[in-house]
Write a protein that holds these residues in place. Structure first.
Motif, short mmCIF file in Angstrom:
data_model
loop_
_atom_site.label_atom_id
_atom_site.label_comp_id
_atom_site.label_asym_id
_atom_site.label_seq_id
_atom_site.Cartn_x
_atom_site.Cartn_y
_atom_site.Cartn_z
N ALA A 208 0.84 -1.20 0.00
CA ALA A 208 0.00 0.00 0.00
C ALA A 208 0.87 1.25 0.00
O ALA A 208 0.58 2.24 -0.69
CB ALA A 208 -0.92 -0.01 1.22
N VAL A 209 1.96 1.21 0.76
CA VAL A 209 2.93 2.32 0.74
C VAL A 209 3.52 2.45 -0.66
O VAL A 209 3.62 3.55 -1.23
CB VAL A 209 4.04 2.11 1.78
N ALA A 210 3.92 1.31 -1.24
CA ALA A 210 4.51 1.31 -2.58
C ALA A 210 3.56 1.92 -3.60
O ALA A 210 3.96 2.72 -4.46
CB ALA A 210 4.87 -0.12 -3.00
N ASP A 211 2.29 1.55 -3.53
CA ASP A 211 1.29 2.06 -4.46
C ASP A 211 1.18 3.58 -4.37
O ASP A 211 1.17 4.28 -5.40
CB ASP A 211 -0.06 1.41 -4.16
N ALA A 212 1.10 4.11 -3.16
CA ALA A 212 0.97 5.55 -2.98
C ALA A 212 2.24 6.30 -3.38
O ALA A 212 2.18 7.38 -3.97
CB ALA A 212 0.62 5.86 -1.52
#
Length: 319
Positions: free
Chosen positions: A199-203
């Motif tokens: 989720a961090v990577a996506d953002a």
């Protein structure tokens, strides 16, 4: 796994292909229209001759006013012929995907934003091929699935704790920079470590940074193959070293060899020295086991250079 430069070149090639396709489609449409409307084809030929006449007058010192007037008449005649045939003035112009650079990939002497967008999409596809990135968003992380009973080690419930960790990760991604800290997510299988990391990577990807994801097992296997392939360089290692954010998932699942330890040390040390953050996840919860597995030299850099978060609860995949 491609380096930033390789990814950028791939994005440039993709944008150039869009331009070529747009030009071919426009030319195909023009030829079909001219074949169906001979008067339109003749008007276009006359327009071309008028343009050549103006160029010739400029080169050889002819009557420029007369040549310009002839070209203006040819412009009007071509527009009238196109209108008569049922086409507007843009009918045979290429329909580019990017109106800013017309799919040249450059604008004002610098790469256009469409190239950066293409590079991000290509990277996202690359990560999706190795992970469930598309499913791992902050909004899909359900803290309600965690127990609301107080965990003695925490002093609060896992649900409350994971809610705080979710907010921390949201803020981490929103404010991501080269000064962001490394993170280490520790805990048993199925507690959401990979979900939050992705989720961090996506953002962070959405904010324009380059992100790489790899499992520790895949990285170790690939680096082992590259090490013994003397015809090429260590592309994976280079890509992992230079990514703005690296997600190194499932530490503890890789096959450990002296080469693995050496490469991990080089990777971690290089990223620390160049201030490139890394998010690690691992099922190992005992730091002594961590040190025994990775050696004190590697473990000290990893554990000492990270904000550590232990995950609590029961396997969410079984819920």
């Amino acid at each position: 796994m491609r380096t930033k430069d390789e990814l950028f070149r791939a994005a440039q090639r993709e944008v150039a292909a869009y331009r070529q396709q747009a030009v071919i489609r426009a030319e195909t449409a023009r030829r079909a229209a001219y074949a169906a409307h001979p008067a339109l084809a003749e008007a276009d030929s006359a327009h071309m001759r008028a343009g050549l006449g103006l160029a010739k007058a400029a080169a050889l010192g002819g009557n420029m006013d007369s040549a310009r007037a002839a070209l203006a008449r040819a412009d009007d005649a071509l527009a009238a012929a196109a209108k008569e045939a049922g086409y507007d003035e843009n009918a045979f112009k290429p329909a580019y995907r990017c109106p800013l650079c017309e799919d040249t990939g450059m604008r004002g002497g610098v790469p256009c934003t469409c190239v950066a967008e293409a590079a991000r999409r290509l990277r996202r596809e690359e990560i999706n091929a190795a992970s469930p990135l598309g499913l791992c968003k902050f909004d899909s992380f359900e803290v309600e699935r965690y127990s609301d009973k107080v965990e003695p080690e925490l002093g609060i419930s896992p649900r409350a704790y994971m809610g705080k960790l979710l907010n921390f990760c949201r803020n981490y991604a929103a404010k991501f920079s080269q000064n962001s800290p490394n993170l280490l997510f520790m805990g048993h299988t199925g507690l959401g470590k990979t979900h939050l990391a992705l989720a961090v990577a996506d953002a962070v990807l959405d904010s324009g940074h380059d992100v790489l994801y790899t499992s520790a097992a895949a990285l170790a296997a690939q680096l082992g193959r590259e090490h013994f392939d003397y015809s090429g360089g260590d592309e994976w290692l280079a890509a992992c070293q230079e990514a703005d954010l690296l997600i190194l998932d499932d530490l503890g699942t890789e096959y450990i060899t002296p080469l693995t330890i050496s490469v991990l040390y080089e990777l971690i040390n290089t990223r620390m020295l160049t201030h490139r953050p890394t998010i690690y996840t691992t099922n190992i919860t005992d730091q002594n086991v961590f040190v025994a597995r990775y050696t004190e030299k590697v473990a000290s850099r990893m554990l000492g250079g990270c904000k550590m978060f232990k995950f609590f609860g029961v396997d969410q995949r079984l819920q």
